[in-house]
Design a protein around this motif. Structure first.
Motif, PDB file in Angstrom:
ATOM      1  N   ILE A  57      42.392 -25.417  30.390  1.00  0.00           N
ATOM      2  CA  ILE A  57      41.494 -24.254  30.304  1.00  0.00           C
ATOM      3  C   ILE A  57      40.889 -23.972  31.673  1.00  0.00           C
ATOM      4  O   ILE A  57      40.892 -22.843  32.160  1.00  0.00           O
ATOM      5  CB  ILE A  57      40.360 -24.501  29.267  1.00  0.00           C
ATOM      6  CG1 ILE A  57      40.971 -24.690  27.872  1.00  0.00           C
ATOM      7  CG2 ILE A  57      39.342 -23.349  29.280  1.00  0.00           C
ATOM      8  CD1 ILE A  57      39.954 -25.024  26.797  1.00  0.00           C
ATOM      9  N   ILE A  58      40.402 -25.040  32.310  1.00  0.00           N
ATOM     10  CA  ILE A  58      39.779 -24.867  33.627  1.00  0.00           C
ATOM     11  C   ILE A  58      40.826 -24.506  34.681  1.00  0.00           C
ATOM     12  O   ILE A  58      40.613 -23.598  35.486  1.00  0.00           O
ATOM     13  CB  ILE A  58      39.022 -26.156  34.047  1.00  0.00           C
ATOM     14  CG1 ILE A  58      37.878 -26.461  33.065  1.00  0.00           C
ATOM     15  CG2 ILE A  58      38.466 -26.027  35.473  1.00  0.00           C
ATOM     16  CD1 ILE A  58      36.787 -25.421  32.995  1.00  0.00           C
ATOM     17  N   SER A  59      41.986 -25.184  34.649  1.00  0.00           N
ATOM     18  CA  SER A  59      42.962 -24.865  35.700  1.00  0.00           C
ATOM     19  C   SER A  59      43.485 -23.438  35.566  1.00  0.00           C
ATOM     20  O   SER A  59      43.702 -22.760  36.574  1.00  0.00           O
ATOM     21  CB  SER A  59      44.092 -25.891  35.758  1.00  0.00           C
ATOM     22  OG  SER A  59      44.563 -26.181  34.478  1.00  0.00           O
ATOM     23  N   ASP A  60      43.646 -22.937  34.333  1.00  0.00           N
ATOM     24  CA  ASP A  60      44.055 -21.539  34.151  1.00  0.00           C
ATOM     25  C   ASP A  60      42.997 -20.593  34.715  1.00  0.00           C
ATOM     26  O   ASP A  60      43.309 -19.606  35.387  1.00  0.00           O
ATOM     27  CB  ASP A  60      44.254 -21.222  32.656  1.00  0.00           C
ATOM     28  CG  ASP A  60      45.488 -21.944  32.111  1.00  0.00           C
ATOM     29  OD1 ASP A  60      46.258 -22.475  32.937  1.00  0.00           O
ATOM     30  OD2 ASP A  60      45.660 -21.977  30.869  1.00  0.00           O
ATOM     31  N   LEU A  61      41.759 -20.925  34.432  1.00  0.00           N
ATOM     32  CA  LEU A  61      40.644 -20.085  34.872  1.00  0.00           C
ATOM     33  C   LEU A  61      40.564 -20.039  36.408  1.00  0.00           C
ATOM     34  O   LEU A  61      40.360 -18.972  37.007  1.00  0.00           O
ATOM     35  CB  LEU A  61      39.354 -20.669  34.281  1.00  0.00           C
ATOM     36  CG  LEU A  61      38.088 -19.821  34.338  1.00  0.00           C
ATOM     37  CD1 LEU A  61      38.320 -18.437  33.761  1.00  0.00           C
ATOM     38  CD2 LEU A  61      36.974 -20.529  33.567  1.00  0.00           C
ATOM     39  N   VAL A  62      40.755 -21.205  37.039  1.00  0.00           N
ATOM     40  CA  VAL A  62      40.725 -21.270  38.502  1.00  0.00           C
ATOM     41  C   VAL A  62      41.819 -20.372  39.084  1.00  0.00           C
ATOM     42  O   VAL A  62      41.604 -19.663  40.067  1.00  0.00           O
ATOM     43  CB  VAL A  62      40.896 -22.732  38.980  1.00  0.00           C
ATOM     44  CG1 VAL A  62      41.146 -22.809  40.489  1.00  0.00           C
ATOM     45  CG2 VAL A  62      39.668 -23.563  38.611  1.00  0.00           C
ATOM     46  N   ASN A  63      42.993 -20.357  38.416  1.00  0.00           N
ATOM     47  CA  ASN A  63      44.081 -19.497  38.884  1.00  0.00           C
ATOM     48  C   ASN A  63      43.724 -18.026  38.814  1.00  0.00           C
ATOM     49  O   ASN A  63      44.155 -17.233  39.637  1.00  0.00           O
ATOM     50  CB  ASN A  63      45.340 -19.749  38.044  1.00  0.00           C
ATOM     51  CG  ASN A  63      46.065 -20.978  38.535  1.00  0.00           C
ATOM     52  OD1 ASN A  63      45.934 -21.338  39.709  1.00  0.00           O
ATOM     53  ND2 ASN A  63      46.789 -21.640  37.647  1.00  0.00           N
ATOM     54  N   VAL A  64      42.938 -17.644  37.828  1.00  0.00           N
ATOM     55  CA  VAL A  64      42.559 -16.237  37.670  1.00  0.00           C
ATOM     56  C   VAL A  64      41.467 -15.851  38.662  1.00  0.00           C
ATOM     57  O   VAL A  64      41.598 -14.889  39.416  1.00  0.00           O
ATOM     58  CB  VAL A  64      42.070 -15.958  36.223  1.00  0.00           C
ATOM     59  CG1 VAL A  64      41.570 -14.518  36.094  1.00  0.00           C
ATOM     60  CG2 VAL A  64      43.198 -16.228  35.240  1.00  0.00           C
ATOM     61  N   ILE A  65      40.388 -16.628  38.698  1.00  0.00           N
ATOM     62  CA  ILE A  65      39.246 -16.185  39.524  1.00  0.00           C
ATOM     63  C   ILE A  65      39.319 -16.687  40.962  1.00  0.00           C
ATOM     64  O   ILE A  65      38.573 -16.229  41.818  1.00  0.00           O
ATOM     65  CB  ILE A  65      37.888 -16.578  38.897  1.00  0.00           C
ATOM     66  CG1 ILE A  65      37.742 -18.108  38.832  1.00  0.00           C
ATOM     67  CG2 ILE A  65      37.707 -15.963  37.519  1.00  0.00           C
ATOM     68  CD1 ILE A  65      36.340 -18.539  38.450  1.00  0.00           C
ATOM     69  N   LYS A  66      40.254 -17.617  41.240  1.00  0.00           N
ATOM     70  CA  LYS A  66      40.425 -18.145  42.603  1.00  0.00           C
ATOM     71  C   LYS A  66      39.127 -18.711  43.181  1.00  0.00           C
ATOM     72  O   LYS A  66      38.801 -18.508  44.346  1.00  0.00           O
ATOM     73  CB  LYS A  66      40.957 -17.049  43.552  1.00  0.00           C
ATOM     74  CG  LYS A  66      42.212 -16.374  43.076  1.00  0.00           C
ATOM     75  CD  LYS A  66      43.443 -17.105  43.578  1.00  0.00           C
ATOM     76  CE  LYS A  66      44.707 -16.434  43.151  1.00  0.00           C
ATOM     77  NZ  LYS A  66      45.518 -17.196  42.218  1.00  0.00           N
ATOM     78  N   LYS A  67      38.380 -19.377  42.346  1.00  0.00           N
ATOM     79  CA  LYS A  67      37.173 -20.053  42.830  1.00  0.00           C
ATOM     80  C   LYS A  67      37.205 -21.471  42.274  1.00  0.00           C
ATOM     81  O   LYS A  67      37.834 -21.745  41.252  1.00  0.00           O
ATOM     82  CB  LYS A  67      35.899 -19.367  42.295  1.00  0.00           C
ATOM     83  CG  LYS A  67      35.877 -17.876  42.463  1.00  0.00           C
ATOM     84  CD  LYS A  67      34.950 -17.481  43.584  1.00  0.00           C
ATOM     85  CE  LYS A  67      34.910 -15.989  43.801  1.00  0.00           C
ATOM     86  NZ  LYS A  67      35.972 -15.467  44.681  1.00  0.00           N
TER      87      LYS A  67
END
Ligand SMILES: [Zn+2]
Length: 645
Positions: A57-67
């Motif tokens: 969940i977190i790694s997908d999110l990091v890929n989207v928001i690039k933060k």
């Protein structure tokens, strides 16, 4: 800082990032708060277990928001430190051998120090996620060091007492980093403030219309006037509160010696460096205060300014992309020079320009460190050091220097003599320790006791505390086996001057490592006084001897030298021992290594800038880079402004 907050617009990109996060996190994650934590976004949860078990969940999110995102436990679920300590101690297998815990309440993390961390990996009986859920603190398993580092303890204490202030500060830093960009135009300039056309006082300002980043902040110990000793921040015409960040490449004084002064005069913003660089630079900065006091000089700063650095530093591991300003991302990579040393990759604008600063660079493997990384996704401008930048600066290979070292030591020990190695406490000492341990264990070096005195044991403890920054083989030994070379039975630390009797006793062959490296003070002088007159003894120099130092005079063949005795009277010492200087243990690249580093970089560079070398070295390296690689190469002086993009 205030200035930038006021300029913030109501509809910011930061808000849309927050909205994306809220939409992507399922209810089961029980996220109750989202906050900035310096360059990271922290998600606070009442149930860390869910996100730990579904880390996609977190790694997908990091890929989207690039933060960068970190998961934190909400304060309300954290057990008291005592309760949590008991729970952790109960859950850990006994053989792992718990040595200590450190609770950082600003981020809700507990460092768990154990003697055998390898027993906890993939151990079904020890579930980190479950334990985090029940004690409310995120666990960080760490290898306990043979002796405790007092510097790391001081940092931990400082983090603890400042945790409320630090949490607030981290939030302000985050708001500044993620503020809406005002200037959409990309323009990048570099102002050279120190360490160009010279070695010492490394410092520069990277400026865009949006942000200002100070890179390194050193002193020049050899300079005679303040104008030459310190970075030319006056010329850059900036105030400290205009700086978005200070980035530190590595701990040496010529890169960090002026940093405490900036804190003293009110710099409040973030300082970025790798995790081991913080204790290493604090050790060196505090030592500089002591040395100044011992020499009757007024130090530039006090211990409290160094403590302030501890509170303002945000550490970043190698290889992690981190936003440090609205238009600048930073990635540290291994520079191979000393523990924690980093090359700094600045990604500016939306990929408009990529600037890599090598800091001090070793493009060659040693026992302590892997060779410097070179595989950046993109670099347009490279700024490279040139300490050994002239064509004739060729060092012997590691193999050659190691066998010369073994021979020198063996010949002396077999004759019943003593070997004295004057050595800088940081870096070189640990490298020589590893070489000695390796060859004695392999049976190629005669076994003899090795005595060490000075800051060496403290610096060694810091090395041992960060095995993930060491060369792969050494790291594996420390993290996965009981065969830890830093804990070798050959080594004895001399803590007080009254314990020098043993190493100095007549007829006991031994090896002595003592600071300082150029015989310019420190415990090494006491050993020198005793060892130099004996013709069976040997002094091995493994680091550079600057003109004018006692080390250089002895090396150049002085047979009688005067020293200040303990009673304040001048004492003449006869030098009858043999001596040898060995190049090749250097933490700097030689000419060939610098050239092959430049050659490796892809795609083709647009421009190479050269610093950190005497003028002639810079000039020579620039000329050869132009000639061999057909890339524009310049060697700016201090006080130049260069447009990069
Ligand atoms: Zn250095």
């Amino acid at each position: 800082m205030q200035r930038k907050q006021q300029e913030k617009e109501p509809q910011s990109s930061a808000q849309s990032v927050m909205a994306t996060i809220l939409q992507s996190i399922p209810k089961e994650a029980k996220v109750s708060k989202i906050d900035y934590e310096g360059p990271r976004i922290a998600l606070y949860t009442k149930s860390p277990l869910y996100l730990m078990e579904h880390n996609e969940i977190i790694s997908d999110l990091v890929n989207v928001i690039k933060k960068r995102i970190v998961v934190r436990t909400e304060e309300s679920i954290r057990k008291t430190e005592e309760e949590a300590r008991q729970m952790i101690s109960k859950a850990l297998p006994k053989e792992a051998d718990l040595q200590g815990t450190f609770f950082d309440s600003a981020i809700g993390e507990v460092s768990v120090e154990v003697k055998r961390p390898w027993l906890l990996h993939n151990n079904p009986a020890f579930n980190v996620a479950q334990l985090t859920e029940s004690c409310g603190w995120r666990l960080r398993i760490r290898k306990a060091t043979t002796i405790q580092s007092s510097t790391i303890q001081a940092i931990n204490y400082n983090l603890k007492v400042s945790s409320t202030e630090r949490a607030k500060q981290l939030k302000i830093i985050g708001e500044n980093i993620f503020r809406t960009r005002l200037a959409q135009k990309s323009e990048v300039s570099l102002l050279t403030l120190g360490g160009f056309g010279q070695v010492g006082r490394s410092c520069m300002l990277l400026a865009t219309p949006e942000s200002k980043i100070l890179i390194d902040c050193g002193v020049n110990p050899g300079a005679r006037t303040p104008m030459e000793a310190y970075p030319r921040l006056d010329w850059a015409n900036i105030t400290l509160d205009e700086l978005d960040a200070i980035v530190i490449s590595h701990a040496h004084l010529d890169h960090t010696g002026f940093l405490p002064v900036l804190c003293k005069y009110g710099y409040k913003g973030p300082i970025y460096c790798t995790e081991p660089t913080l204790p290493m630079m604090n050790l060196i900065q505090l030592d500089a205060v002591k040395v100044a006091a011992a020499q009757g000089r007024v130090a530039l700063y006090a211990d409290r300014d160094v403590k302030q650095i501890m509170r303002q530093t945000v550490t970043i591991p190698y290889g992690t992309v981190t936003d440090i300003a609205p238009d600048i991302k930073l990635v540290f990579s291994n520079a191979g020079h000393i523990l924690g040393s980093a090359t700094c990759h600045f990604h500016i604008g939306n990929g408009d320009h990529n600037f890599v600063y090598t800091g001090d660079l070793k493009f060659g493997k040693s026992i302590l460190f892997e060779s410097a990384s070179w595989n950046y996704p993109r670099v347009e401008t490279l700024l490279i050091e040139s300490t050994y930048g002239a064509r004739e600066d060729i060092q012997p290979t590691r193999q050659e220097v190691e066998s010369a070292f073994i021979n020198a030591v063996n010949n002396t020990l077999v004759d019943g003599g003593k070997v004295l190695i004057p050595i800088p406490a940081v870096g070189r000492a640990q490298e020589i320790m590893m070489v000695i341990d390796h060859y004695m264990k392999a049976g190629q070096m005669i076994e003899a006791p090795v005595f060490m005195e000075g800051m060496i044991s403290e610096a060694t403890a810091i090395h041992e505390a960060y095995p993930e920054y060491l060369a792969r083989e050494l790291r594996q030994k420390i993290l996965e086996t009981d065969d830890n070379p830093f804990d070798s039975e050959y080594f004895t630390n001399i803590e007080h001057s009254d314990s020098r009797e043993e190493p100095l006793r007549d007829g006991t062959p031994c090896i002595i490592l003592a600071t300082s490296g150029m015989l310019e003070g420190g415990p090494v002088l006491e050993y020198f006084r005793n060892i130099a007159p004996g013709s069976k003894n040997k002094i091995i120099f493994v680091s550079y001897q600057v003109n004018g130092t006692l080390g250089r005079r002895v090396l150049d063949g002085s047979k009688q030298v005067s020293l200040m005795g303990r009673d304040g009277k001048v004492e003449v010492v006869s030098v009858n021992c043999s001596m040898i200087k060995l190049d090749g243990f250097s933490g700097h690249s030689d000419y060939n290594q610098l050239m092959s580093f430049v050659h490796k970089l892809r795609p083709k560079l647009r421009r190479v800038l050269i610093n950190h070398g005497e003028r002639r070295k810079c000039e020579n390296l620039a000329m050869n880079i132009r000639r061999m690689f057909r890339v524009p190469a310049h060697y700016p002086q201090v006080q130049e402004a260069i447009r990069l993009f």
